[in-house]
Design an enzyme around this catalytic site. Structure first.
Site, mmCIF file in Angstrom:
data_model
loop_
_atom_site.group_PDB
_atom_site.id
_atom_site.type_symbol
_atom_site.label_atom_id
_atom_site.label_comp_id
_atom_site.label_asym_id
_atom_site.label_seq_id
_atom_site.Cartn_x
_atom_site.Cartn_y
_atom_site.Cartn_z
ATOM 1 N N ASP A 1 0.765 -1.157 0.087
ATOM 2 C CA ASP A 1 -0.095 -0.035 0.038
ATOM 3 C C ASP A 1 0.679 1.127 0.013
ATOM 4 O O ASP A 1 0.840 2.050 0.773
ATOM 5 C CB ASP A 1 -0.872 -0.209 1.076
ATOM 6 C CG ASP A 1 -0.278 -0.034 2.563
ATOM 7 O OD1 ASP A 1 -0.851 0.263 3.249
ATOM 8 O OD2 ASP A 1 0.809 -0.486 2.685
ATOM 9 N N ASP B 1 6.627 1.042 1.800
ATOM 10 C CA ASP B 1 6.261 0.126 0.862
ATOM 11 C C ASP B 1 7.214 0.519 -0.441
ATOM 12 O O ASP B 1 7.861 -0.330 -0.921
ATOM 13 C CB ASP B 1 4.978 0.249 0.433
ATOM 14 C CG ASP B 1 4.057 0.018 1.556
ATOM 15 O OD1 ASP B 1 3.837 0.953 2.434
ATOM 16 O OD2 ASP B 1 3.301 -1.237 1.918
ATOM 17 N N ASN C 1 -2.635 2.794 3.311
ATOM 18 C CA ASN C 1 -1.984 3.979 3.465
ATOM 19 C C ASN C 1 -3.017 5.171 2.838
ATOM 20 O O ASN C 1 -2.973 6.106 3.221
ATOM 21 C CB ASN C 1 -0.540 4.177 3.317
ATOM 22 C CG ASN C 1 0.309 3.418 4.237
ATOM 23 O OD1 ASN C 1 0.053 3.250 5.277
ATOM 24 N ND2 ASN C 1 1.295 2.634 3.662
ATOM 25 N N THR D 1 3.104 -6.080 2.979
ATOM 26 C CA THR D 1 3.114 -5.040 3.640
ATOM 27 C C THR D 1 2.198 -3.695 3.913
ATOM 28 O O THR D 1 2.447 -2.672 4.144
ATOM 29 C CB THR D 1 4.561 -4.192 2.911
ATOM 30 O OG1 THR D 1 4.261 -3.701 1.465
ATOM 31 C CG2 THR D 1 5.823 -5.291 2.821
ATOM 32 N N PHE E 1 -1.214 -0.852 12.385
ATOM 33 C CA PHE E 1 -2.039 -0.154 11.446
ATOM 34 C C PHE E 1 -2.450 -1.360 10.164
ATOM 35 O O PHE E 1 -3.815 -1.597 10.174
ATOM 36 C CB PHE E 1 -1.345 0.817 10.736
ATOM 37 C CG PHE E 1 -2.080 1.536 9.359
ATOM 38 C CD1 PHE E 1 -1.903 1.150 8.223
ATOM 39 C CD2 PHE E 1 -3.009 2.380 9.682
ATOM 40 C CE1 PHE E 1 -2.568 1.656 7.005
ATOM 41 C CE2 PHE E 1 -3.838 3.005 8.628
ATOM 42 C CZ PHE E 1 -3.506 2.601 7.428
ATOM 43 N N ASN E 2 -1.578 -2.201 9.734
ATOM 44 C CA ASN E 2 -1.946 -3.195 8.839
ATOM 45 C C ASN E 2 -3.085 -4.019 9.341
ATOM 46 O O ASN E 2 -3.857 -4.700 8.493
ATOM 47 C CB ASN E 2 -0.595 -3.897 8.379
ATOM 48 C CG ASN E 2 -0.024 -2.911 7.457
ATOM 49 O OD1 ASN E 2 -0.223 -1.843 7.027
ATOM 50 N ND2 ASN E 2 1.303 -3.386 7.386
ATOM 51 N N HIS F 1 9.695 0.221 8.217
ATOM 52 C CA HIS F 1 8.958 -0.976 8.576
ATOM 53 C C HIS F 1 9.223 -1.749 7.289
ATOM 54 O O HIS F 1 9.829 -3.018 7.651
ATOM 55 C CB HIS F 1 7.604 -0.941 9.016
ATOM 56 C CG HIS F 1 7.050 0.330 9.673
ATOM 57 N ND1 HIS F 1 7.193 0.048 10.991
ATOM 58 C CD2 HIS F 1 6.631 1.367 9.594
ATOM 59 C CE1 HIS F 1 6.705 1.050 11.858
ATOM 60 N NE2 HIS F 1 6.505 2.119 10.913
ATOM 61 N N ASP F 2 8.556 -1.755 6.123
ATOM 62 C CA ASP F 2 8.246 -2.820 5.077
ATOM 63 C C ASP F 2 9.428 -3.720 4.560
ATOM 64 O O ASP F 2 9.399 -4.523 4.360
ATOM 65 C CB ASP F 2 7.357 -2.199 4.242
ATOM 66 C CG ASP F 2 6.072 -1.664 4.671
ATOM 67 O OD1 ASP F 2 5.207 -0.896 4.045
ATOM 68 O OD2 ASP F 2 5.549 -2.199 5.676
HETATM 69 O O1 RIB Z 1 2.270 0.303 10.912
HETATM 70 C C1 RIB Z 1 3.411 0.206 9.824
HETATM 71 C C2 RIB Z 1 2.569 -0.297 8.559
HETATM 72 O O2 RIB Z 1 1.464 0.510 8.223
HETATM 73 C C3 RIB Z 1 3.654 -0.233 7.373
HETATM 74 O O3 RIB Z 1 3.282 -1.270 6.289
HETATM 75 C C4 RIB Z 1 3.209 1.111 6.656
HETATM 76 O O4 RIB Z 1 3.333 1.360 5.283
HETATM 77 C C5 RIB Z 1 1.502 1.385 6.894
HETATM 78 O O5 RIB Z 1 1.013 0.444 5.966
HETATM 79 CA CA CA Z 2 2.621 -0.729 4.126
#
Ligand code: RIB
Ligand code: CA
Length: 314
Positions: free
Chosen positions: A10, A15, A39, A126, A167-168, A241-242
């Protein structure tokens, strides 16, 4: 042998770096990119994937949009972190990116690949897991063609969108529950791992010193990302993160893993979307995932910066 990979994402600043890493490294055979609402809307995340591939000269990798919402309920959005476009910071302009989207949707594209690719394929997710869950539900007959699922999501501890949920996972808890229960090997990189890889000023200046247009774009992305992470979370430096997902596939020694039962909370009034990782084995549940723990941070950044160099020098 390169690992055949489909990226479901996303984009999203982090990403975007994962796309660069997957496209640049010879250990990865990037078969396709699919996009999902997370996102930003799926229209925006698809446009952003095309923008990243266009700027980085990533050709011939089909890009297809997937779900515009979770399996249940309405989509969350991440504009507080990634901006109104989902990839704020650089000026991409209004021109259509040169890299097109595939005429198929994500489910059809992935189905076709799983049916025809000569070896089982690794799914790297991701964003919210809506597309992956939809694939598992729609094509159980192709489950054995999925080598494994490597995802960024969840946490062994606190969340980042609620105190309990990352979040994801929170975007689509039912989809996450389907993925963790699917029976295919799952590797999870949660916030406990991803918060170790911060884009510090030293990292940003190492990227800037590459001196290419792609490096400049990456600096613009990280500068924006740092601003919103400081504003929203009070972080001095943003976690990228990703790309831990693809970095793990390239070099499994980079991040330590433990096998553990992971349960996704679906019903908690205050805890929905939490990933309960039973590191101490107190639940008696069988382990259903490998969970990322300790990161070789310098080793990760060496991989990530080398990917930017390789693509930028092409
Ligand atoms: O919480 C972090 C995740 O949420 C990452 O994948 C970032 O891109 C958002 O999608
Ligand atoms: Ca992401």
């Amino acid at each position: 042998m390169a690992v055949p990979v489909i990226l479901d994402c996303d984009p999203g600043h982090d990403d975007a770096f994962n796309i660069l890493l997957a496209a640049a490294h010879p250990a990865i055979d990037l078969l396709a990119i699919t996009t999902v609402a997370g996102n930003q809307t799926v229209e925006s995340t698809t446009l952003n994937a095309r923008r990243v591939c266009t700027v980085a000269g990533i050709e011939g990798v089909p890009i297809a949009p997937g779900r515009d919402r979770p399996l249940h309920g309405a989509p969350l959005a991440g504009e507080n972190i990634h901006g109104d476009s989902g990839l704020d910071g650089p000026g991409f302009g209004d021109d259509e990116p040169r890299v097109p989207r595939d005429p198929r949707d994500a489910l059809t594209l992935v189905r076709d690949i799983l049916r025809t690719h000569p070896a089982p394929v690794t799914l790297v997710a991701t964003g919210p897991l809506s597309n992956v869950a939809t694939l598992l539900l729609a094509h159980p007959e192709l489950s054995h063609r999925i080598e494994r699922i490597v995802l960024m999501g969840g946490s062994t501890g606190r969340g980042n969108t609620t105190p309990a949920a990352e979040f994801n996972i929170l975007c689509d808890p039912e989809a996450a529950d389907i993925v963790f229960s699917c029976g295919r090997p799952v590797t999870m990189f949660g916030l406990n791992a991803t918060h170790q890889v911060r884009a510090t000023p030293e990292i940003v200046s190492r990227i800037a010193s590459l001196g290419t247009p792609l490096a400049r774009l990456c600096v613009e992305l990280l500068t924006y990302f740092a601003g919103t992470y400081r504003e929203v979370y009070g972080f001095e430096t943003p976690p990228l993160h990703d790309p831990l997902t693809v970095a793990h596939l390239i070099d499994p020694s980079l991040i330590s893993l433990v096998r553990a039962p992971v349960t996704v909370e679906l019903a908690g009034a205050h805890t929905r979307g939490a990933t309960l990782v039973d590191l101490d084995g107190v639940t008696g549940r069988p382990a259903n995932a490998e969970v990322g723990m300790e990161v070789d941070v310098p080793g990760f950044w060496d991989l990530m910066i080398e990917a930017v160099r390789v693509l930028g020098d092409r």
